[in-house]
Design a protein around this motif. Sequence first.
Motif, PDB file in Angstrom:
ATOM      1  N   LEU A  46       0.821  -1.209   0.000  1.00  0.00           N
ATOM      2  CA  LEU A  46       0.000   0.000   0.000  1.00  0.00           C
ATOM      3  C   LEU A  46       0.859   1.265   0.000  1.00  0.00           C
ATOM      4  CD1 LEU A  46      -2.729  -1.213   2.499  1.00  0.00           C
ATOM      5  CD2 LEU A  46      -3.116  -0.579   0.108  1.00  0.00           C
ATOM      6  N   VAL A  47       1.944   1.261   0.756  1.00  0.00           N
ATOM      7  CA  VAL A  47       2.836   2.421   0.786  1.00  0.00           C
ATOM      8  C   VAL A  47       3.470   2.629  -0.588  1.00  0.00           C
ATOM      9  CG1 VAL A  47       5.007   3.320   1.736  1.00  0.00           C
ATOM     10  CG2 VAL A  47       3.294   2.338   3.265  1.00  0.00           C
ATOM     11  N   ASP A  48       3.951   1.542  -1.190  1.00  0.00           N
ATOM     12  CA  ASP A  48       4.585   1.647  -2.509  1.00  0.00           C
ATOM     13  C   ASP A  48       3.605   2.131  -3.574  1.00  0.00           C
ATOM     14  OD1 ASP A  48       6.959   0.799  -1.454  1.00  0.00           O
ATOM     15  OD2 ASP A  48       6.801  -1.267  -2.164  1.00  0.00           O
ATOM     16  N   ALA A  49       2.344   1.740  -3.454  1.00  0.00           N
ATOM     17  CA  ALA A  49       1.334   2.170  -4.430  1.00  0.00           C
ATOM     18  C   ALA A  49       0.887   3.606  -4.186  1.00  0.00           C
ATOM     19  CB  ALA A  49       0.134   1.232  -4.369  1.00  0.00           C
ATOM     20  N   THR A  50       0.912   4.048  -2.943  1.00  0.00           N
ATOM     21  CA  THR A  50       0.394   5.369  -2.587  1.00  0.00           C
ATOM     22  C   THR A  50       1.370   6.496  -2.899  1.00  0.00           C
ATOM     23  OG1 THR A  50      -0.942   4.377  -0.826  1.00  0.00           O
ATOM     24  CG2 THR A  50      -0.591   6.749  -0.707  1.00  0.00           C
ATOM     25  N   LEU A  51       2.652   6.265  -2.698  1.00  0.00           N
ATOM     26  CA  LEU A  51       3.636   7.341  -2.860  1.00  0.00           C
ATOM     27  C   LEU A  51       3.589   8.001  -4.238  1.00  0.00           C
ATOM     28  CD1 LEU A  51       6.861   6.347  -0.918  1.00  0.00           C
ATOM     29  CD2 LEU A  51       5.676   8.538  -0.862  1.00  0.00           C
ATOM     30  N   THR A  75       1.264  13.190  -7.354  1.00  0.00           N
ATOM     31  CA  THR A  75       0.390  13.761  -8.375  1.00  0.00           C
ATOM     32  C   THR A  75      -0.846  14.409  -7.781  1.00  0.00           C
ATOM     33  OG1 THR A  75       1.111  12.063  -9.928  1.00  0.00           O
ATOM     34  CG2 THR A  75      -0.909  13.259 -10.483  1.00  0.00           C
ATOM     35  N   HIS A  76      -1.487  13.706  -6.838  1.00  0.00           N
ATOM     36  CA  HIS A  76      -2.805  14.134  -6.349  1.00  0.00           C
ATOM     37  C   HIS A  76      -2.773  14.825  -4.986  1.00  0.00           C
ATOM     38  CE1 HIS A  76      -4.709  11.905  -9.609  1.00  0.00           C
ATOM     39  NE2 HIS A  76      -3.944  10.870  -9.307  1.00  0.00           N
ATOM     40  N   GLY A  77      -1.690  14.642  -4.231  1.00  0.00           N
ATOM     41  CA  GLY A  77      -1.674  15.205  -2.894  1.00  0.00           C
ATOM     42  C   GLY A  77      -2.723  14.551  -2.009  1.00  0.00           C
ATOM     43  N   PRO A  78      -3.191  15.262  -0.975  1.00  0.00           N
ATOM     44  CA  PRO A  78      -4.120  14.667  -0.010  1.00  0.00           C
ATOM     45  C   PRO A  78      -5.526  14.444  -0.559  1.00  0.00           C
ATOM     46  CG  PRO A  78      -3.786  16.981   0.467  1.00  0.00           C
ATOM     47  CD  PRO A  78      -2.815  16.629  -0.622  1.00  0.00           C
ATOM     48  N   THR A  79      -5.833  14.925  -1.799  1.00  0.00           N
ATOM     49  CA  THR A  79      -7.154  14.666  -2.377  1.00  0.00           C
ATOM     50  C   THR A  79      -7.258  13.241  -2.913  1.00  0.00           C
ATOM     51  OG1 THR A  79      -6.469  15.467  -4.570  1.00  0.00           O
ATOM     52  CG2 THR A  79      -7.371  17.088  -3.032  1.00  0.00           C
ATOM     53  N   LEU A  80      -6.161  12.527  -2.873  1.00  0.00           N
ATOM     54  CA  LEU A  80      -6.135  11.139  -3.298  1.00  0.00           C
ATOM     55  C   LEU A  80      -7.217  10.335  -2.575  1.00  0.00           C
ATOM     56  CD1 LEU A  80      -4.522   8.790  -4.677  1.00  0.00           C
ATOM     57  CD2 LEU A  80      -3.124   8.743  -2.599  1.00  0.00           C
ATOM     58  N   SER A  81      -7.932   9.487  -3.320  1.00  0.00           N
ATOM     59  CA  SER A  81      -9.000   8.686  -2.716  1.00  0.00           C
ATOM     60  C   SER A  81      -8.513   7.279  -2.393  1.00  0.00           C
ATOM     61  CB  SER A  81     -10.198   8.594  -3.673  1.00  0.00           C
ATOM     62  OG  SER A  81      -9.893   7.772  -4.788  1.00  0.00           O
ATOM     63  N   ALA A  93      -4.519   1.048  -7.535  1.00  0.00           N
ATOM     64  CA  ALA A  93      -3.087   1.040  -7.832  1.00  0.00           C
ATOM     65  C   ALA A  93      -2.384  -0.143  -7.174  1.00  0.00           C
ATOM     66  CB  ALA A  93      -2.452   2.349  -7.367  1.00  0.00           C
ATOM     67  N   ALA A  94      -2.846  -0.513  -5.985  1.00  0.00           N
ATOM     68  CA  ALA A  94      -2.223  -1.623  -5.248  1.00  0.00           C
ATOM     69  C   ALA A  94      -2.780  -2.982  -5.672  1.00  0.00           C
ATOM     70  CB  ALA A  94      -2.427  -1.431  -3.748  1.00  0.00           C
ATOM     71  N   THR A 148      -9.125  -3.453   2.285  1.00  0.00           N
ATOM     72  CA  THR A 148      -7.803  -3.909   2.731  1.00  0.00           C
ATOM     73  C   THR A 148      -7.024  -2.779   3.382  1.00  0.00           C
ATOM     74  OG1 THR A 148      -7.729  -5.572   0.979  1.00  0.00           O
ATOM     75  CG2 THR A 148      -5.625  -4.949   1.962  1.00  0.00           C
ATOM     76  N   ILE A 149      -7.214  -1.573   2.869  1.00  0.00           N
ATOM     77  CA  ILE A 149      -6.492  -0.412   3.419  1.00  0.00           C
ATOM     78  C   ILE A 149      -6.769  -0.279   4.908  1.00  0.00           C
ATOM     79  CG2 ILE A 149      -6.309   2.118   3.360  1.00  0.00           C
ATOM     80  CD1 ILE A 149      -7.068   1.911   0.341  1.00  0.00           C
ATOM     81  N   PHE A 150      -8.032  -0.451   5.294  1.00  0.00           N
ATOM     82  CA  PHE A 150      -8.433  -0.203   6.677  1.00  0.00           C
ATOM     83  C   PHE A 150      -8.180  -1.407   7.589  1.00  0.00           C
ATOM     84  CE2 PHE A 150     -10.965   2.451   3.813  1.00  0.00           C
ATOM     85  CZ  PHE A 150     -10.532   3.701   4.247  1.00  0.00           C
ATOM     86  N   ARG A 151      -7.698  -2.507   7.005  1.00  0.00           N
ATOM     87  CA  ARG A 151      -7.244  -3.612   7.836  1.00  0.00           C
ATOM     88  C   ARG A 151      -5.766  -3.455   8.194  1.00  0.00           C
ATOM     89  NH1 ARG A 151     -10.960  -6.586   4.610  1.00  0.00           N
ATOM     90  NH2 ARG A 151      -9.385  -7.211   3.081  1.00  0.00           N
ATOM     91  N   VAL A 152      -5.104  -2.515   7.520  1.00  0.00           N
ATOM     92  CA  VAL A 152      -3.684  -2.271   7.782  1.00  0.00           C
ATOM     93  C   VAL A 152      -3.471  -0.901   8.426  1.00  0.00           C
ATOM     94  CG1 VAL A 152      -1.382  -2.181   6.754  1.00  0.00           C
ATOM     95  CG2 VAL A 152      -3.117  -3.680   5.758  1.00  0.00           C
ATOM     96  N   PHE A 153      -4.242   0.095   7.992  1.00  0.00           N
ATOM     97  CA  PHE A 153      -4.118   1.459   8.508  1.00  0.00           C
ATOM     98  C   PHE A 153      -5.439   1.902   9.124  1.00  0.00           C
ATOM     99  CE2 PHE A 153      -0.995   1.063   5.111  1.00  0.00           C
ATOM    100  CZ  PHE A 153       0.147   1.554   5.726  1.00  0.00           C
ATOM    101  N   GLU A 154      -5.350   2.787  10.112  1.00  0.00           N
ATOM    102  CA  GLU A 154      -6.558   3.262  10.779  1.00  0.00           C
ATOM    103  C   GLU A 154      -7.427   4.107   9.863  1.00  0.00           C
ATOM    104  OE1 GLU A 154      -5.577   5.318  14.333  1.00  0.00           O
ATOM    105  OE2 GLU A 154      -4.529   3.617  15.258  1.00  0.00           O
TER     106      GLU A 154
END
Length: 203
Positions: free
Chosen positions: A16-21, A26-32, A39-40, A46-52
Motif C-alpha cells: 500500500l505504501v509503494d502504491a500510494t507514494l 500527483t494528487h496530494g491529499p485529495t487522493l481517494s 493502484a495496489a 484492505t487499506i483499513f485492515r492495515v491502517f486506521e
Amino acid sequence: MTRATPLPPEERRRLLVDATLPLLRTHGPTLSTRQIAEAAGVAEGTIFRVFESKDDLIHTCLTEALSIEHLTGELDAAASDDLPTTTRALLTTMLHHLDDVRALTAVFPHPAMADSPRPAAKPDGSACPRPDFTALHREVLAHVAATLAPHVAALRTTPERAAALLVALSFGAHHPLVGASDLTDPDTLAQLALSGLAGPKEA
C-alpha cells in the motif's frame, strides 16, 4: 477456483505504501482510497485492515519517503565495485530524494509542511517534530563517505572530503535559487565530480 492466500500484514503495508507514494506526488491529499486500492490491486477495505484511516496511510508514506533512514539506507545500497558507478549511484540517490521532498511538500498543503520538508501532522493532530538539519547533514555525509571508503585508492582526496563535495553538488544543483535544471542529471554531476572542470570542450 482457489482463493489466493492473503498477504501477511507487513507485506500488505509495504504494498500500500509503494502504491500510494507515486499517487501522492500527483494528487496530494485529495487522493481517494479507491485510487490507492486500484493502484495496489487490492480491495478498498484492505487499506483499513492495515491502517486506521487514509490520513494514517498518507502520514506513513510521507514519514517514510522523507525520513533520514530511508535516504541513508539507499546511500548504503549505492555501493559498487568501481568509483564512477558508485559516484553516479550516490548522486542519483540524493537527487531523487530531493525530488521527492520538493514534490511531496508542494502537493501536500498541510500547515506542518508549509515552511520545511517534514511530514505532516500525525493522525491524532499532533505535529511531527522539526528535523535537526545539522544532524541530518552530518549523517548523510557519514554514509556517503562510508560508501566511498572502499575506493580510497582511486580518490585524490579523503572519502570525507569527497563526500562533502558530492553532497554540496547534489544539494546545490537542486536548489531553485542557485542550481540549474541541466545540472540535476546525475551523469552530468558525476562527470564533473570525477573529471573536474578542466578538459576538452563538450560537443
